[in-house]
Design a protein around this motif. Structure first.
Motif, PDB file in Angstrom:
ATOM      1  N   ASP A 114     -44.184  -4.997   6.141  1.00  0.00           N
ATOM      2  CA  ASP A 114     -45.195  -5.596   5.267  1.00  0.00           C
ATOM      3  C   ASP A 114     -46.535  -5.764   5.974  1.00  0.00           C
ATOM      4  OD1 ASP A 114     -45.878  -6.484   2.703  1.00  0.00           O
ATOM      5  OD2 ASP A 114     -45.704  -8.593   3.300  1.00  0.00           O
ATOM      6  N   ALA A 167     -42.505  10.283   5.231  1.00  0.00           N
ATOM      7  CA  ALA A 167     -41.986   9.275   4.298  1.00  0.00           C
ATOM      8  C   ALA A 167     -41.657   7.971   5.021  1.00  0.00           C
ATOM      9  CB  ALA A 167     -40.748   9.816   3.591  1.00  0.00           C
ATOM     10  N   TYR A 181     -43.088   6.681   7.550  1.00  0.00           N
ATOM     11  CA  TYR A 181     -44.284   5.908   7.908  1.00  0.00           C
ATOM     12  C   TYR A 181     -44.557   4.852   6.838  1.00  0.00           C
ATOM     13  CZ  TYR A 181     -49.016   4.749   9.386  1.00  0.00           C
ATOM     14  OH  TYR A 181     -50.142   4.062   9.799  1.00  0.00           O
ATOM     15  N   SER A 182     -44.522   5.270   5.586  1.00  0.00           N
ATOM     16  CA  SER A 182     -44.746   4.323   4.481  1.00  0.00           C
ATOM     17  C   SER A 182     -43.578   3.354   4.343  1.00  0.00           C
ATOM     18  CB  SER A 182     -44.944   5.085   3.165  1.00  0.00           C
ATOM     19  OG  SER A 182     -46.101   5.897   3.224  1.00  0.00           O
ATOM     20  N   ILE A 183     -42.356   3.873   4.542  1.00  0.00           N
ATOM     21  CA  ILE A 183     -41.171   3.008   4.445  1.00  0.00           C
ATOM     22  C   ILE A 183     -41.221   1.923   5.520  1.00  0.00           C
ATOM     23  CG2 ILE A 183     -38.662   2.950   4.721  1.00  0.00           C
ATOM     24  CD1 ILE A 183     -38.612   5.763   3.462  1.00  0.00           C
ATOM     25  N   ASN A 184     -41.624   2.295   6.726  1.00  0.00           N
ATOM     26  CA  ASN A 184     -41.709   1.319   7.815  1.00  0.00           C
ATOM     27  C   ASN A 184     -42.756   0.248   7.526  1.00  0.00           C
ATOM     28  OD1 ASN A 184     -39.738   2.691   9.273  1.00  0.00           O
ATOM     29  ND2 ASN A 184     -41.234   3.981  10.315  1.00  0.00           N
ATOM     30  N   LEU A 185     -43.878   0.656   6.930  1.00  0.00           N
ATOM     31  CA  LEU A 185     -44.895  -0.327   6.534  1.00  0.00           C
ATOM     32  C   LEU A 185     -44.351  -1.273   5.464  1.00  0.00           C
ATOM     33  CD1 LEU A 185     -48.233   1.715   6.388  1.00  0.00           C
ATOM     34  CD2 LEU A 185     -47.713  -0.229   7.877  1.00  0.00           C
ATOM     35  N   ARG A 186     -43.554  -0.727   4.557  1.00  0.00           N
ATOM     36  CA  ARG A 186     -42.918  -1.559   3.530  1.00  0.00           C
ATOM     37  C   ARG A 186     -41.946  -2.554   4.152  1.00  0.00           C
ATOM     38  NH1 ARG A 186     -44.158  -1.944  -2.029  1.00  0.00           N
ATOM     39  NH2 ARG A 186     -45.152  -0.004  -2.690  1.00  0.00           N
TER      40      ARG A 186
END
Length: 339
Positions: free
Chosen positions: A106, A96, A98-103
């Motif tokens: 950005d 989870a 991984y996606s949060i860090n990309l968010r």
């Protein structure tokens, strides 16, 4: 060679903070927390985004620590309230994050080389003190003027910060809550029988552990000059390697000794990797393989040594019993001859 070894020690001091977090979850709580690979990046991503946005590097680093604390708490909640297996809880949170860090970032990578970071502030402050010039003059007089690293100030400040955090961890683990955390890791059922809230203790412990991991991530991002979404891959293995190597060298008889072992283990790990990469047939891409081999040796060698010591003790004991038996037989024979 000296510069490379100094850089390894410098980086090892920063990663030692992450290793302390792994020690809290792995040794104190007996919780194999794989959240580390994600929360390390979360700390770096949060700090990087805030620094680029103009926030003070100190506040940005503190925000990264707080983000890691929340990530660790979520892992604890998944395990305690969701009744999910500890390893699976960490894996789910790692995925989870991984996606949060990309968010948060950005984009996959945020450069910090053109920004004012904690490391640039420390360097400016250190140069303002004029200590480098003084040390260079002293060492030049003995022909060692080239051995003044440009980041000597960063090393000094990070070393002090790491030991302050170590001391705070030592003091915390001796408080009532800290002793309760240690008891939860040893025997959860016993602690629960005293009407203690073991769920809350696990959540708090994992939160603190991942807060330290995220703090290390924030510092590493500023040290390297960038934050990358993949910078946390393998952090749990590096943390475990630091803990295991340190315990094999220093031991873990007391909390103070165990946390010191973690710090020394993190530095030794970096030195071993640096020396290994200087071997001709090894490349930078072999770093993960080197890490795995280091962990295997750190796990297997102490057991082989203990096994050999146990055999030596048994052999010595058998010889003592044989000697005592022979001596007893001689005494009996002498008594019969007297009769």
């Amino acid at each position: 060679m000296f510069t490379a070894l100094f850089g390894s020690v410098e980086v090892g001091v920063i990663y030692a903070i992450m290793a302390l977090g792994v020690y809290l979850s792995f040794r104190i709580l007996d919780f194999p927390d794989l959240t580390v690979d994600g929360s390390f990046v979360t700390g770096g991503a949060t700090a990087a985004v805030l620094i680029v946005s103009g926030v003070s590097p100190v506040l940005a680093t503190a925000a990264g620590l707080g983000a890691g604390f929340l990530a660790g708490c979520m892992t604890g909640i998944l395990n305690t309230k969701g009744k999910i297996n500890p390893i699976l809880s960490g894996i789910l949170m790692m995925i989870a994050l991984y996606s949060i860090n990309l968010r948060i970032m950005d984009k996959p990578n945020i450069p910090l080389l053109a920004e004012e970071t904690l490391m640039t502030q420390i360097t400016s402050w250190w140069q303002g003190l004029g200590i480098d010039s003084l040390m260079e003059g002293l060492l030049s007089s003995v022909g060692l003027g080239n051995f003044i690293p440009a980041t000597w100030g960063i090393f000094g400040v990070m070393l002090v910060l790491t030991f302050v955090i170590k001391k705070l961890v030592d003091l915390f683990l001796k408080t009532e809550i800290g002793l309760s955390l240690r008891a939860v890791g040893d025997n959860t059922g016993m602690v629960r029988s005293f009407s203690a809230n073991t769920d809350w203790l696990k959540v708090l412990g994992l939160g603190i552990a991942n807060a330290l991991v995220a703090l290390s991530g924030a510092l590493v991002a500023q040290y390297n000059g960038f934050s990358d979404v993949g910078m946390g891959i393998g952090m749990i293995v590096i943390g475990l390697a630091s803990v295991i190597i340190g315990e094999a060298v220093i031991g873990n008889a007391t909390i103070v000794r165990a946390t010191l072992a973690v710090l020394i283990g993190a530095i030794l790990y970096r030195l071993i990797v640096t020396l290994a990469l200087r071997v001709e047939f090894l490349e930078t891409g072999d770093m993960k393989l080197i890490t795995a081999i280091i962990v295997i040796f750190a796990l297997v060698v102490p057991k082989l040594v203990d096994k050999q010591k146990a055999k030596s003790r048994k052999k010595k004991r058998a010889e003592q019993l044989g000697a005592a038996s022979a001596n007893g037989g001689n005494q009996v024979a002498a008594a019969k001859s007297d009769l």
